[in-house]
Design a protein around this motif. Structure first.
Motif, PDB file in Angstrom:
ATOM      1  N   ILE A 190      -0.463 -23.041 -18.340  1.00  0.00           N
ATOM      2  CA  ILE A 190       0.982 -23.085 -18.101  1.00  0.00           C
ATOM      3  C   ILE A 190       1.282 -24.474 -17.538  1.00  0.00           C
ATOM      4  O   ILE A 190       0.872 -24.810 -16.428  1.00  0.00           O
ATOM      5  CB  ILE A 190       1.433 -21.999 -17.107  1.00  0.00           C
ATOM      6  N   TYR A 191       1.941 -25.270 -18.323  1.00  0.00           N
ATOM      7  CA  TYR A 191       2.242 -26.659 -17.949  1.00  0.00           C
ATOM      8  C   TYR A 191       3.650 -26.719 -17.371  1.00  0.00           C
ATOM      9  O   TYR A 191       4.625 -26.330 -18.028  1.00  0.00           O
ATOM     10  CB  TYR A 191       2.122 -27.567 -19.169  1.00  0.00           C
ATOM     11  N   ILE A 192       3.785 -27.172 -16.129  1.00  0.00           N
ATOM     12  CA  ILE A 192       5.083 -27.236 -15.436  1.00  0.00           C
ATOM     13  C   ILE A 192       5.390 -28.689 -15.105  1.00  0.00           C
ATOM     14  O   ILE A 192       4.545 -29.405 -14.544  1.00  0.00           O
ATOM     15  CB  ILE A 192       5.053 -26.416 -14.127  1.00  0.00           C
ATOM     16  N   GLU A 193       6.600 -29.106 -15.432  1.00  0.00           N
ATOM     17  CA  GLU A 193       7.000 -30.500 -15.186  1.00  0.00           C
ATOM     18  C   GLU A 193       8.326 -30.532 -14.410  1.00  0.00           C
ATOM     19  O   GLU A 193       9.274 -29.823 -14.750  1.00  0.00           O
ATOM     20  CB  GLU A 193       7.158 -31.237 -16.518  1.00  0.00           C
ATOM     21  N   LYS A 194       8.345 -31.341 -13.348  1.00  0.00           N
ATOM     22  CA  LYS A 194       9.580 -31.521 -12.590  1.00  0.00           C
ATOM     23  C   LYS A 194       9.548 -32.898 -11.925  1.00  0.00           C
ATOM     24  O   LYS A 194       8.585 -33.236 -11.217  1.00  0.00           O
ATOM     25  CB  LYS A 194       9.735 -30.437 -11.520  1.00  0.00           C
ATOM     26  N   TYR A 195      10.590 -33.667 -12.129  1.00  0.00           N
ATOM     27  CA  TYR A 195      10.658 -35.011 -11.554  1.00  0.00           C
ATOM     28  C   TYR A 195      10.665 -34.938 -10.026  1.00  0.00           C
ATOM     29  O   TYR A 195      11.343 -34.111  -9.433  1.00  0.00           O
ATOM     30  CB  TYR A 195      11.922 -35.728 -12.056  1.00  0.00           C
ATOM     31  N   LEU A 196       9.859 -35.787  -9.374  1.00  0.00           N
ATOM     32  CA  LEU A 196       9.695 -35.827  -7.921  1.00  0.00           C
ATOM     33  C   LEU A 196       9.105 -34.531  -7.358  1.00  0.00           C
ATOM     34  O   LEU A 196       9.373 -34.167  -6.206  1.00  0.00           O
ATOM     35  CB  LEU A 196      11.022 -36.153  -7.221  1.00  0.00           C
ATOM     36  N   MET A 197       8.302 -33.888  -8.136  1.00  0.00           N
ATOM     37  CA  MET A 197       7.635 -32.673  -7.678  1.00  0.00           C
ATOM     38  C   MET A 197       6.829 -32.938  -6.404  1.00  0.00           C
ATOM     39  O   MET A 197       6.784 -32.110  -5.497  1.00  0.00           O
ATOM     40  CB  MET A 197       6.704 -32.134  -8.775  1.00  0.00           C
ATOM     41  N   ARG A 219       7.444 -34.743  -3.967  1.00  0.00           N
ATOM     42  CA  ARG A 219       8.268 -34.877  -2.755  1.00  0.00           C
ATOM     43  C   ARG A 219       8.794 -33.531  -2.272  1.00  0.00           C
ATOM     44  O   ARG A 219       9.315 -33.429  -1.158  1.00  0.00           O
ATOM     45  CB  ARG A 219       9.472 -35.788  -3.041  1.00  0.00           C
ATOM     46  N   GLU A 220       8.702 -32.527  -3.104  1.00  0.00           N
ATOM     47  CA  GLU A 220       9.307 -31.227  -2.781  1.00  0.00           C
ATOM     48  C   GLU A 220       8.337 -30.376  -1.967  1.00  0.00           C
ATOM     49  O   GLU A 220       7.334 -29.879  -2.478  1.00  0.00           O
ATOM     50  CB  GLU A 220       9.706 -30.498  -4.067  1.00  0.00           C
ATOM     51  N   ILE A 221       8.643 -30.224  -0.694  1.00  0.00           N
ATOM     52  CA  ILE A 221       7.761 -29.466   0.206  1.00  0.00           C
ATOM     53  C   ILE A 221       7.728 -27.985  -0.198  1.00  0.00           C
ATOM     54  O   ILE A 221       8.763 -27.356  -0.396  1.00  0.00           O
ATOM     55  CB  ILE A 221       8.230 -29.607   1.671  1.00  0.00           C
ATOM     56  N   MET A 275       4.089 -12.413  -7.825  1.00  0.00           N
ATOM     57  CA  MET A 275       5.163 -11.457  -8.104  1.00  0.00           C
ATOM     58  C   MET A 275       4.917 -10.732  -9.435  1.00  0.00           C
ATOM     59  O   MET A 275       5.220  -9.547  -9.588  1.00  0.00           O
ATOM     60  CB  MET A 275       6.503 -12.200  -8.151  1.00  0.00           C
ATOM     61  N   TYR A 276       4.303 -11.433 -10.390  1.00  0.00           N
ATOM     62  CA  TYR A 276       4.014 -10.831 -11.695  1.00  0.00           C
ATOM     63  C   TYR A 276       2.588 -10.283 -11.776  1.00  0.00           C
ATOM     64  O   TYR A 276       2.128  -9.900 -12.856  1.00  0.00           O
ATOM     65  CB  TYR A 276       4.241 -11.859 -12.809  1.00  0.00           C
ATOM     66  N   GLY A 277       1.898 -10.252 -10.635  1.00  0.00           N
ATOM     67  CA  GLY A 277       0.547  -9.689 -10.600  1.00  0.00           C
ATOM     68  C   GLY A 277      -0.478 -10.536 -11.322  1.00  0.00           C
ATOM     69  O   GLY A 277      -1.429 -10.016 -11.912  1.00  0.00           O
ATOM     70  N   LEU A 278      -0.314 -11.870 -11.274  1.00  0.00           N
ATOM     71  CA  LEU A 278      -1.198 -12.779 -11.993  1.00  0.00           C
ATOM     72  C   LEU A 278      -2.080 -13.567 -11.029  1.00  0.00           C
ATOM     73  O   LEU A 278      -1.631 -13.994  -9.970  1.00  0.00           O
ATOM     74  CB  LEU A 278      -0.380 -13.769 -12.835  1.00  0.00           C
ATOM     75  N   SER A 279      -3.336 -13.741 -11.403  1.00  0.00           N
ATOM     76  CA  SER A 279      -4.232 -14.602 -10.639  1.00  0.00           C
ATOM     77  C   SER A 279      -4.503 -15.859 -11.462  1.00  0.00           C
ATOM     78  O   SER A 279      -4.506 -15.813 -12.693  1.00  0.00           O
ATOM     79  CB  SER A 279      -5.547 -13.887 -10.325  1.00  0.00           C
ATOM     80  N   TYR A 280      -4.720 -16.976 -10.787  1.00  0.00           N
ATOM     81  CA  TYR A 280      -4.971 -18.228 -11.510  1.00  0.00           C
ATOM     82  C   TYR A 280      -6.405 -18.678 -11.274  1.00  0.00           C
ATOM     83  O   TYR A 280      -7.064 -18.286 -10.313  1.00  0.00           O
ATOM     84  CB  TYR A 280      -3.985 -19.318 -11.066  1.00  0.00           C
ATOM     85  N   GLU A 281      -6.902 -19.517 -12.158  1.00  0.00           N
ATOM     86  CA  GLU A 281      -8.269 -20.015 -12.080  1.00  0.00           C
ATOM     87  C   GLU A 281      -8.324 -21.441 -11.535  1.00  0.00           C
ATOM     88  O   GLU A 281      -9.155 -21.763 -10.699  1.00  0.00           O
ATOM     89  CB  GLU A 281      -8.916 -19.995 -13.477  1.00  0.00           C
ATOM     90  N   HIS A 282      -7.430 -22.318 -12.036  1.00  0.00           N
ATOM     91  CA  HIS A 282      -7.452 -23.727 -11.645  1.00  0.00           C
ATOM     92  C   HIS A 282      -6.029 -24.269 -11.656  1.00  0.00           C
ATOM     93  O   HIS A 282      -5.164 -23.762 -12.369  1.00  0.00           O
ATOM     94  CB  HIS A 282      -8.316 -24.562 -12.610  1.00  0.00           C
ATOM     95  N   THR A 283      -5.802 -25.333 -10.867  1.00  0.00           N
ATOM     96  CA  THR A 283      -4.479 -25.957 -10.834  1.00  0.00           C
ATOM     97  C   THR A 283      -4.590 -27.486 -10.815  1.00  0.00           C
ATOM     98  O   THR A 283      -4.248 -28.120  -9.816  1.00  0.00           O
ATOM     99  CB  THR A 283      -3.669 -25.503  -9.596  1.00  0.00           C
ATOM    100  N   PRO A 284      -5.053 -28.110 -11.890  1.00  0.00           N
ATOM    101  CA  PRO A 284      -5.019 -29.583 -11.929  1.00  0.00           C
ATOM    102  C   PRO A 284      -3.565 -30.050 -11.927  1.00  0.00           C
ATOM    103  O   PRO A 284      -2.675 -29.373 -12.462  1.00  0.00           O
ATOM    104  CB  PRO A 284      -5.721 -29.922 -13.243  1.00  0.00           C
ATOM    105  N   SER A 285      -3.306 -31.201 -11.306  1.00  0.00           N
ATOM    106  CA  SER A 285      -1.909 -31.629 -11.163  1.00  0.00           C
ATOM    107  C   SER A 285      -1.775 -33.148 -11.197  1.00  0.00           C
ATOM    108  O   SER A 285      -2.737 -33.900 -10.986  1.00  0.00           O
ATOM    109  CB  SER A 285      -1.334 -31.100  -9.845  1.00  0.00           C
ATOM    110  N   GLY A 286      -0.533 -33.608 -11.468  1.00  0.00           N
ATOM    111  CA  GLY A 286      -0.142 -35.004 -11.362  1.00  0.00           C
ATOM    112  C   GLY A 286       0.985 -35.115 -10.362  1.00  0.00           C
ATOM    113  O   GLY A 286       1.293 -34.166  -9.645  1.00  0.00           O
ATOM    114  N   ILE A 287       1.650 -36.265 -10.324  1.00  0.00           N
ATOM    115  CA  ILE A 287       2.716 -36.426  -9.322  1.00  0.00           C
ATOM    116  C   ILE A 287       3.973 -35.635  -9.687  1.00  0.00           C
ATOM    117  O   ILE A 287       4.700 -35.180  -8.810  1.00  0.00           O
ATOM    118  CB  ILE A 287       3.073 -37.921  -9.098  1.00  0.00           C
ATOM    119  N   ASP A 288       4.239 -35.478 -10.986  1.00  0.00           N
ATOM    120  CA  ASP A 288       5.445 -34.762 -11.417  1.00  0.00           C
ATOM    121  C   ASP A 288       5.123 -33.549 -12.294  1.00  0.00           C
ATOM    122  O   ASP A 288       6.000 -33.009 -12.964  1.00  0.00           O
ATOM    123  CB  ASP A 288       6.372 -35.698 -12.207  1.00  0.00           C
ATOM    124  N   ASN A 289       3.857 -33.139 -12.302  1.00  0.00           N
ATOM    125  CA  ASN A 289       3.509 -31.996 -13.145  1.00  0.00           C
ATOM    126  C   ASN A 289       2.291 -31.287 -12.584  1.00  0.00           C
ATOM    127  O   ASN A 289       1.520 -31.852 -11.809  1.00  0.00           O
ATOM    128  CB  ASN A 289       3.254 -32.444 -14.588  1.00  0.00           C
TER     129      ASN A 289
END
Length: 449
Positions: free
Chosen positions: A310-317, A319-321, A333-347
């Motif tokens: 699931i790729y999520i993109e948001k400008y200035l992510m 900076r958002e606490i 909330m949807y009863g989902l577990s995740y395995e990994h969360t690699p990230s960038g500055i805005d995604n």
């Protein structure tokens, strides 16, 4: 003292049980034997555990389960007759199955777990009887008698730490203990099983509980190999690897050991040896706390499919606490577990097992992410495979990533995601599932040939 666990393939027939008897007889230090339910005798055969689950489900729906019952009884009957065992063994096994069928159906999960556990439990009774017949003083010991207590979670139980206070007394027994794997008892007296393949967990728990010097896990392969032998022809056998390396390989698809099985042994620093019931003189693979021998930087290459991104993109992510916390709360909330969360500055990318995300959940999740977090883009990609390079030596090896990238490039495989933990024991690549086997072969040639 050694604790020895035999898997389903090692106990699938009378011929295999004879091999097990000789293995135990050949070493007087093998004092505790943990057994699985009878596995497949040939590729088209049925596992006893699968038959037990089918029987329980039919019984819960008030359907005729006589076919499954007959098949299960016949499996044990054939072994008992070939081993020339006393009729008392089969009387006990059939009586237990009838008792389970007539049990309380008001809690289906407990009902099914009791049936599942009977595969190991009945096999332990049969194996103990055989040991005594060939001159190995042995006794069947149930998890209830031994004090193996677990959480109240059918199909996914966890050991309760106070179990160890009683398990230590198994050391005092002079005869060989034959112990059923895969399950324990709750404080309320209900049977709850570990997750599927959990006999490995029982073996490690007992090794820890009695402070064993060694935990031997017998299966149907000579060793753990550097890559899947069904993908790579004649891969190198691994002589030694660490708990951490084995944990990473188990997670990423190596099915030799249950991925939770090493924790009890790891905590006590008990070495684990993987050996072959059909070739017991082969040295096998030793799993230890730290390497004691020279070893290559990369120990193994593993792969596992059935993931999604699931790729999520948001400008200035960045900076958002609290943004990451909010995303994970929506998953919860949807009863989902995740395995990994690699990230960038805005995604950021969330890696999940795709079996838990139905099309309706996928659509609702995308809508919720856009509405509640005001993200600019959400993209979901299914049919993802994870390829893992594992080895504690890679942290001191220059060029690992370059070698891997070239191997992928030579096979025209696109890398969707790269993730490496702070420990630098492994590096993970996300690729298209259709390229999984090709990627493993290419990496093996690059690092081992």
């Amino acid at each position: 003292m050694k604790v020895v666990k035999f898997g389903g393939s090692s106990l699938a027939s009378a011929q295999q049980i004879r091999k097990v008897g000789q293995i135990v007889k050949s070493d007087t230090e093998r004092k505790i034997v943990v057994v699985s339910a009878p596995g497949k005798r040939y590729s088209e055969d049925e596992k006893v555990t699968d038959l037990l689950i089918s029987l329980a489900e039919k019984s819960l729906q008030d359907q005729d389960y006589s076919l499954e019952m007959n098949k299960i009884v016949q499996r044990y009957q054939e072994m008992a007759e070939e081993l020339s065992l006393n009729e008392e063994v089969m009387v006990a096994i059939e009586s237990r199955l009838d008792q389970l069928a007539a049990g309380d159906k008001s809690h289906p999960d407990y009902y099914i777990d009791a049936f599942k556990a009977s595969g190991e439990d009945n096999n332990a009774k049969l194996v103990a009887a055989y040991f005594n017949q060939i001159g190995i003083p042995a006794s069947y010991v149930s998890p209830k008698e031994a004090g193996l207590l677990v959480t109240n979670e059918p199909h996914n139980a966890r050991l309760l730490p106070d179990s160890y206070e009683k398990l230590i007394t198994l050391r005092e027994r002079e005869e060989v203990v034959v112990f059923p794997g895969f399950f324990g008892y709750t404080h309320e007296g209900d049977i709850c099983t570990f997750s599927r393949g959990g006999s490995d967990i029982t073996g490690a728990i007992l090794a820890s509980g009695v402070n064993a010097d060694l935990y031997e896990n017998f299966t149907d392969v000579d060793a753990i190999f550097a890559a899947n032998p069904s993908v790579v022809e004649n891969p190198m056998a691994i002589a030694e690897l660490t708990y951490r390396e084995m944990r990473e390989l188990s997670y990423a698809g190596f099915s030799v050991l249950h991925d939770e099985a090493l924790e009890p042994a790891f905590k006590k620093g008990i070495p684990v040896v993987i050996k072959n019931t059909n070739n017991p003189n082969a040295p096998g693979t030793t799993i230890t706390k730290e390497h004691t021998k020279e070893h290559p930087p990369i120990i193994g290459i593993a792969s596992s499919s059935g993931f999604m991104n699931i790729y999520i993109e948001k400008y200035l992510m960045n900076r958002e606490i609290g943004f990451g916390r909010k995303v994970l709360q929506l998953l919860e909330m949807y009863g989902l577990s995740y395995e990994h969360t690699p990230s960038g500055i805005d995604n950021m990318t969330l890696v999940l097992r795709e079996e838990q995300v139905s099309p309706s959940i996928e659509e609702a999740l995308i809508t919720t992410l856009k509405e509640k977090l005001q993200v600019e883009n959400v993209k979901i990609e299914r049919d993802v495979a994870l390829i893992m390079l594992v080895g504690e030596g890679m942290r001191d090896q220059i060029g690992t990533m370059a070698t891997a990238a070239k191997a992928f490039k030579d096979q025209n495989i696109n890398i969707d995601m790269v993730n490496q933990g702070a420990s630098e024991n492994s590096v993970m690549f996300g690729i298209q599932q259709k390229d999984e086997d090709k990627a493993v072969e290419s990496l093996y040639r690059a690092f081992f040939d």
